[in-house]
Design an enzyme around this catalytic site. Sequence first.
Site: not given
Ligand code: A3P
Length: 330
Positions: A69, A138
């Site tokens: 995340k 991860h």
């Molecule tokens: P939020 O839940 O705060 O919106 P991961 O990819 O490591 O699982 O992290 C997910 C987080 O990255 C989520 O944050 C998601 O919305 C955000 N996210 C996914 N794609 C993104 C992008 N292209 N640009 C910015 N943030 C992004």
Amino acid sequence: QQQGAAAPEPEETTMEVDSLPLETRCPPFPLRQYKGFWIPELTLRRGVPGFRSRFTPRPTDIILASFPKSGTTWLKALAFATLRRAAHPPSFADHPLRRANPHDIVRFVETDFARAESADELGDDLEALPSPRLLATHLPHSLLPQRVRAMCKIVSVSREPKDALVSWWNFVRKAAPAFGGDAAAFTFEEAFDLFCDGRCVYGPAWMYTLDYSEAGRRRPGNVLFLRYEKMLLQPRDELKRLAEFMECGFSVKEEQRGVVDDVVELCSFDKLKNMEVNRNGTGKGKLPVENADFFRKGVAGDWRNHMTPEMAQRLDKIVQDALQGSGFSF
Ligand code: A3P
């Protein structure tokens, strides 16, 4: 090996997982504490051993490493779009990122080993991928196979812990049913207390980040340390750093033609979130999660909508105390 130098510590390829401390309150997986980190049990039973014994690293491999995340999906998209731009120009209407979720394009090595029918089969499968391979993990830096740490280029992305917690809690509640668990009753207060105690997938979050930040400081040619918040503020500059690190920097001509902007745009939150495959698709990979669950808000500071100032202060203090003297801060 240099004369007099200590032999590297032999790596365990089978693990006594049952004797490790167990945590079952963090959906969707049971976790075990291994060398300071809370790792999914299945990853320890099969993922890490497979990664260590069946994965043959190449000097051209690029491994994307992230605390869950923290921007994994975004980094996968940016790295893929940049590395493969000759074959797939980012402005093309049939770009792979318009047809598949980034997690189906760049796979997690240990997760695939953990969920593979047989580690041998997956090892061969990874061998068949052409160089340069783009893969993800991860695992904390200190738990990566020694040969991977020594040989591969590693890009890590980290995020402010309060926002990582909020994102994790929201994700887990949506994703847990896909893993056969029930997280509907998992309250934010429970998640918060566990997180403060370092108990969450791959936690403690701040130790994970420190692990990669120190690796990046020690070996800047091997480990690039990116921050989610800086990527939000300066996506072009951070993308150019990423490209240089991957040894495929953008030329002046490409910049003039708008290729950097095209990659930033293609991988932007709004673009990816609204693609049909990410609105209605389900991961074809080993994770049975809805693609839409990887895109929520994509901003910095959403913790303010979930935590009281007292909670935020408590977590900040834990993080500051743990990082004291390290030279690193969020
Ligand atoms: P939020 O839940 O705060 O919106 P991961 O990819 O490591 O699982 O992290 C997910 C987080 O990255 C989520 O944050 C998601 O919305 C955000 N996210 C996914 N794609 C993104 C992008 N292209 N640009 C910015 N943030 C992004």
